[in-house]
Design a protein around this motif. Structure first.
Motif, PDB file in Angstrom:
ATOM      1  N   ASP A   1      39.865  29.125  12.193  1.00 19.17           N
ATOM      2  CA  ASP A   1      39.076  30.352  12.078  1.00 19.17           C
ATOM      3  C   ASP A   1      38.822  31.014  13.441  1.00 19.17           C
ATOM      4  O   ASP A   1      38.703  32.228  13.541  1.00 19.17           O
ATOM      5  N   HIS A   2      38.724  30.177  14.479  1.00 19.67           N
ATOM      6  CA  HIS A   2      38.425  30.727  15.813  1.00 19.67           C
ATOM      7  C   HIS A   2      39.558  31.600  16.335  1.00 19.67           C
ATOM      8  O   HIS A   2      39.357  32.385  17.257  1.00 19.67           O
ATOM      9  N   GLU A   3      40.764  31.407  15.792  1.00 16.28           N
ATOM     10  CA  GLU A   3      41.889  32.203  16.282  1.00 16.28           C
ATOM     11  C   GLU A   3      41.625  33.683  16.001  1.00 16.28           C
ATOM     12  O   GLU A   3      42.017  34.549  16.767  1.00 16.28           O
TER      13      GLU A   3
ATOM     14  N   LYS B   1      30.626  29.250  21.495  1.00 17.75           N
ATOM     15  CA  LYS B   1      30.167  27.920  21.899  1.00 17.75           C
ATOM     16  C   LYS B   1      31.298  26.902  21.969  1.00 17.75           C
ATOM     17  O   LYS B   1      31.110  25.787  22.439  1.00 17.75           O
ATOM     18  N   CYS B   2      32.462  27.266  21.444  1.00 21.84           N
ATOM     19  CA  CYS B   2      33.596  26.331  21.399  1.00 21.84           C
ATOM     20  C   CYS B   2      34.243  26.215  22.777  1.00 21.84           C
ATOM     21  O   CYS B   2      34.566  27.216  23.406  1.00 21.84           O
ATOM     22  N   ARG B   3      34.394  24.979  23.244  1.00 21.54           N
ATOM     23  CA  ARG B   3      34.935  24.746  24.585  1.00 21.54           C
ATOM     24  C   ARG B   3      36.341  25.329  24.729  1.00 21.54           C
ATOM     25  O   ARG B   3      36.677  25.927  25.748  1.00 21.54           O
ATOM     26  N   LEU B   4      37.166  25.159  23.681  1.00 18.64           N
ATOM     27  CA  LEU B   4      38.542  25.664  23.758  1.00 18.64           C
ATOM     28  C   LEU B   4      38.555  27.190  23.829  1.00 18.64           C
ATOM     29  O   LEU B   4      39.274  27.776  24.643  1.00 18.64           O
ATOM     30  N   CYS B   5      37.742  27.832  23.003  1.00 19.35           N
ATOM     31  CA  CYS B   5      37.650  29.304  23.044  1.00 19.35           C
ATOM     32  C   CYS B   5      37.151  29.771  24.417  1.00 19.35           C
ATOM     33  O   CYS B   5      37.671  30.734  24.979  1.00 19.35           O
ATOM     34  N   GLN B   6      36.152  29.063  24.949  1.00 17.11           N
ATOM     35  CA  GLN B   6      35.601  29.449  26.259  1.00 17.11           C
ATOM     36  C   GLN B   6      36.664  29.347  27.340  1.00 17.11           C
ATOM     37  O   GLN B   6      36.839  30.250  28.154  1.00 17.11           O
TER      38      GLN B   6
ATOM     39  N   VAL C   1      33.839  21.990  17.283  1.00 15.88           N
ATOM     40  CA  VAL C   1      35.273  21.716  17.392  1.00 15.88           C
ATOM     41  C   VAL C   1      36.046  23.001  17.080  1.00 15.88           C
ATOM     42  O   VAL C   1      35.698  23.737  16.157  1.00 15.88           O
ATOM     43  N   HIS C   2      37.088  23.235  17.840  1.00 16.54           N
ATOM     44  CA  HIS C   2      37.919  24.429  17.609  1.00 16.54           C
ATOM     45  C   HIS C   2      38.663  24.289  16.277  1.00 16.54           C
ATOM     46  O   HIS C   2      39.292  23.279  16.011  1.00 16.54           O
ATOM     47  N   ILE C   3      38.540  25.302  15.456  1.00 20.63           N
ATOM     48  CA  ILE C   3      39.262  25.296  14.176  1.00 20.63           C
ATOM     49  C   ILE C   3      40.049  26.598  14.061  1.00 20.63           C
ATOM     50  O   ILE C   3      39.845  27.529  14.845  1.00 20.63           O
TER      51      ILE C   3
HETATM   52 ZN   LIG Z   1      37.380  27.629  19.313  1.00 21.80          ZN
END
Ligand SMILES: [Zn+2]
Lengths: 212, 322
Positions: free
Chosen positions: A80-82, A88-93, A76-78
């Motif tokens: 920290d990913h910002e 592997k995160c769909r939103l980041c991809q 799940v995107h959290i």
């Molecule tokens: Zn993400």
């Protein structure tokens, strides 16, 4: 506003139209995209998304595009990913692939840069449909599951709750998508969706409001 | 329903067990035995028509002189199909009800030119493996089950916004063919003028709406020639056969086996991983394995979409040439 949609199925698209219209508080106008977009899965996003974005930007009158893909089993995107994107995160991809495609688009007289908002339902769009019905649906709850806790639902159970079966027909899926998204908008539950799904839905809603 | 087939010295399947459910999607690259497995059922209908040379794999040097296939079912017990070097023909032994079930098996591999071909007007036209006979089958459906035919038309319109109805014509004495009517303008488009993808999809749609489909069916690579937008509809046609209760159908479930090497089609089954069997091949031969029985499958699925994971080769059955 003329908005195009790229999601996993026609059923999703009918719900998204209603939800996005609820966020914008205005009707969504039809675009002149030929034959609608090709609905397909998120396999080969890096290959498919540029083609979709190019088609919408150059070959349609759409001003904006909504891209939605379920998170399924991915992390799940959290927040920290910002800072450190998670491959592997769909939103980041999605974000990475979209930013890359958008940077290549050309603008000209009468053609502003395509606006794009990304939605990532966690773990699947049925979780959004159950807001206000199933008090557990939220990305935090799903994160607990991914951390190994036993929780009360999985993707199949969410489907069963929405459709009465884990293998709904597209017709039933579309009917239920419209019913539930209409309920969400009419009962003013958009805000609840933003609270319970701050990244996957909230960020999309923020972006959409920025379009106005 | 057949629950498993164990192959011993059967063509490229030296020692492999294929698990089957109501619906099974066998995913694998070319040459990993998925086609051999579905075609084998065709042979089990009448093993006596096949000789030892039809069964042994030419690429394998084997000292065995016996090929044995064990078939298990949920309601009709077991059966054994054997081919041996010494006796000339194959043999079937086991539960006669299971034999009856297997005799009903049909392997569909649609061909657009056969689907659009006019058919002689006659009673009891059946949909052939190639899709030949479609006009006759649709015509019978209209006359014998008009409500069902209406539902099929409504579904056709959901699949293709541009068409709203199936019509018929008599192109020559004693022949019948079908046309599709356009939603806008109500123009009639002859079957022979429809795109290959439309014809193939219509064949899948029709079989799903048959009042009495064969009890076991297989579809080889149903994604072939189908627009990606329609893959979900093709999946639904197969589900309608396998899970009739979900579609308001009163008939018995049909056992459906499909093979694929499309990551896009595979992704549509992401929420039903128990239906997926991976076929792969290594030095020891061909293997079939349920996706859910793969070690660490939960962790693997966290990495990427199912289709992409399979495509990357992590699950085996590496798609080397697609
Ligand atoms: Zn993400």
């Amino acid at each position: 506003m003329k908005i195009a949609f790229f999601s996993e199925s026609v059923a999703d698209e009918s719900a998204l139209k209603i939800l996005v219209s609820g966020i914008l508080q205005e009707e969504i106008e039809e675009t002149d995209l030929p034959n609608k977009l090709i609905y397909r899965s998120c396999t080969h996003l890096d290959k498919d998304l540029p083609a979709v974005i190019n088609a919408v930007h150059y070959n349609s009158n759409a001003e904006a595009l909504i891209v939605v893909s379920d998170s399924d089993d991915t992390p799940v995107h959290i927040n920290d990913h910002e800072e450190n994107e998670n491959e592997k995160c769909r939103l980041c991809q999605l974000r990475k692939a979209i930013e890359k495609s958008l940077s290549k688009l050309q603008t000209f007289e009468g053609k502003n840069l395509l606006k794009v908002a990304i939605g990532v339902p966690v773990p699947a769009i049925e979780a959004w449909y159950l807001i206000g019905i199933n008090p557990q649906v939220s990305s935090n709850y799903w994160i607990r599951f991914q951390n190994g806790e036993k929780i009360r639902y999985d993707r199949q159970k969410l489907k069963e709750q929405v459709y009465g079966t884990a293998r709904p027909s597209l017709k039933l899926e579309t009917e239920r998508a419209i019913e539930e998204s209409t309920r969400i908008v009419e009962n003013e539950l958009i805000e609840d969706l933003e609270t319970n799904f701050p990244q996957g839905f909230g960020k999309m809603a923020d972006e959409v409001r920025n379009w106005k | 329903m057949i629950t498993s087939i164990h192959y011993k010295n059967f063509k490229a399947l030296q020692d492999a067990t294929l698990p089957l459910g109501r619906f099974t999607l066998i995913v694998g690259a070319n040459g990993t035995g998925k086609s051999t497995a579905v075609k084998s059922l065709e042979m089990f209908k009448s093993p006596a028509r096949y000789l030892w040379n039809d069964i042994i794999s030419k690429s394998l040097i084997s000292n065995d002189s016996l090929s044995t296939v064990d078939i298990e079912s949920d309601r009709f017990g077991n059966a054994k199909v054997q081919f041996s070097q010494t006796s000339h023909k194959g043999s079937f032994s086991g539960n006669p009800n299971l034999e009856k079930l297997i005799i009903e098996f049909r392997l569909f591999s649609f061909d657009s030119s056969k689907i659009s071909a006019p058919v002689p007007i006659q009673a009891n036209t059946i949909l052939e493996e190639s899709g030949r006979g479609l006009a006759g089958v649709l015509d019978q459906l209209r006359d014998s089950e008009p409500e069902r035919f209406e539902e099929l038309n409504a579904e056709l319109n959901r699949w293709f916004y541009e068409y709203d109805r199936i019509l018929f014509e008599v192109p020559a004495d004693g022949q019948k063919s079908f046309l599709l009517r356009t939603t806008v303008g109500k123009h009639k488009i002859k079957a022979s003028e429809l795109s290959d993808g439309t014809l193939l999809a219509l064949a899948y749609l029709t079989i799903a709406y048959l009042p009495n489909p064969p009890k076991i069916v297989a579809f080889e690579e149903p994604e072939k020639g189908i627009h990606p937008r329609l893959l979900r509809n093709i999946q639904e046609a197969m589900y309608r056969l396998a899970y009739p209760e979900n579609y308001g159908e009163k008939r018995e479930p049909i056992q459906v086996i499909a093979t694929t090497h499309s990551p896009y089609l595979l992704d549509l089954f992401k929420d039903n991983p128990e239906e997926i069997v991976i076929s792969s091949k290594d030095e020891k031969g061909v293997h079939f394995e349920r996706l859910i029985d793969k070690p660490h499958i939960k962790e693997i699925l966290q990495d990427a979409p199912l289709g992409e994971i399979w495509y990357s080769g992590v699950l085996g059955g590496v798609p080397a040439h697609i």
